[in-house]
Enzyme design. Structure first.
Site, PDB file in Angstrom:
ATOM      1  N   SER A 181       0.823  -1.209   0.000  1.00 31.62           N
ATOM      2  CA  SER A 181       0.000   0.000   0.000  1.00 31.62           C
ATOM      3  C   SER A 181       0.861   1.265   0.000  1.00 31.62           C
ATOM      4  O   SER A 181       1.650   1.461  -0.918  1.00 31.62           O
ATOM      5  CB  SER A 181      -0.944  -0.042   1.210  1.00 31.62           C
ATOM      6  OG  SER A 181      -1.913   0.967   1.137  1.00 31.62           O
TER       7      SER A 181
ATOM      8  N   HIS B 209      -2.896  -1.078  -4.714  1.00 27.20           N
ATOM      9  CA  HIS B 209      -4.353  -1.070  -4.818  1.00 27.20           C
ATOM     10  C   HIS B 209      -4.843   0.376  -4.786  1.00 27.20           C
ATOM     11  O   HIS B 209      -4.107   1.288  -4.388  1.00 27.20           O
ATOM     12  CB  HIS B 209      -4.985  -1.874  -3.680  1.00 27.20           C
ATOM     13  CG  HIS B 209      -4.625  -1.391  -2.308  1.00 27.20           C
ATOM     14  ND1 HIS B 209      -5.095  -0.205  -1.782  1.00 27.20           N
ATOM     15  CD2 HIS B 209      -3.825  -1.934  -1.358  1.00 27.20           C
ATOM     16  CE1 HIS B 209      -4.611  -0.041  -0.568  1.00 27.20           C
ATOM     17  NE2 HIS B 209      -3.833  -1.070  -0.275  1.00 27.20           N
TER      18      HIS B 209
END
Length: 217
Positions: free
Chosen positions: A108, A131
């Site tokens: 992330s 993501h």
């Protein structure tokens, strides 16, 4: 009365930071582990890297004439997006040699953190998750909310691309894959893939990262 230098070293060790020294160089080793804690405190029992500790620490490293370089070791699941991006911007703007090493995971917001150093390494067994930006809690489903998410995502993608060899098209493609993660969107890539996509500079371990840092120094 305890020695002040010893006490400072003990405090740094508690924060996951330590200084290594040899006859040629003095290197500050900083570990970023668990979740990156931002504006809200995480619950008990969760490993956290507190950005209010890291920001002044980076300032002190930059201003300390006795520190020659920074080695940043990452094993993080991500965390607060703005806090992580703030740390990444601080590292990227340092004048001293900086090297990052991804061990375990750089997920992330850990991705821009890994790319923020002047040279980046990842061990073959490590993974990185890319993501779209998401948020916990109540979300007001109005166009302004989704526009905010999109603008934040653009900032993250731009940072990654500005500090690595990755293209915006590839990073966005990895973030939006619908078939890589169960019940989610995004991609999990290993060390070799991270290098092949241009996100990380090289596959390597501690000795490789230290060698690169010493050469830069």
């Amino acid at each position: 009365m305890p020695n002040e230098n010893n006490q400072n070293n003990e405090n740094k060790e508690l924060d996951g930071a330590i200084i290594t020294e040899n006859k040629n160089s003095r290197i500050h080793c900083l570990s970023i582990i668990g979740q990156i804690e931002g504006h809200y405190m995480l619950g008990d029992g969760q490993k956290a890297t507190k950005y209010e500790h890291i920001i002044p620490l980076l300032v002190s490293i930059e201003e300390d004439d006795e520190i020659d370089g920074l080695l940043m070791i990452l094993n993080t699941m991500g965390g607060d997006v703005e806090a992580g991006l703030a740390i990444a911007e601080m590292v990227a703007s340092m004048s001293k040699p900086t090297v990052s090493l991804v061990l375990g995971g750089g997920h992330s917001i850990g991705v821009p953190l890994a790319t923020s150093a002047k040279r980046s390494f990842i061990v073959p067994s490590a993974t990185m998750t890319l993501h779209p930006v998401r948020i916990n809690g109540l979300v007001v489903g109005v166009p302004q909310t989704f526009r905010y998410f999109e603008e934040m995502q653009k900032r993250i993608i731009k940072f990654i691309c500005d500090h690595s060899r990755a293209s915006e098209q590839k990073v966005r493609e990895l973030m939006m894959r619908p078939d890589e993660i169960a019940t989610d969107v995004g991609s999990i890539i290993d060390g070799d893939e991270a290098v092949s996509y241009g996100i990380i500079d090289s596959v390597g371990g501690l000795s490789d990262a230290m060698k690169a840092l010493k050469e830069m120094i």
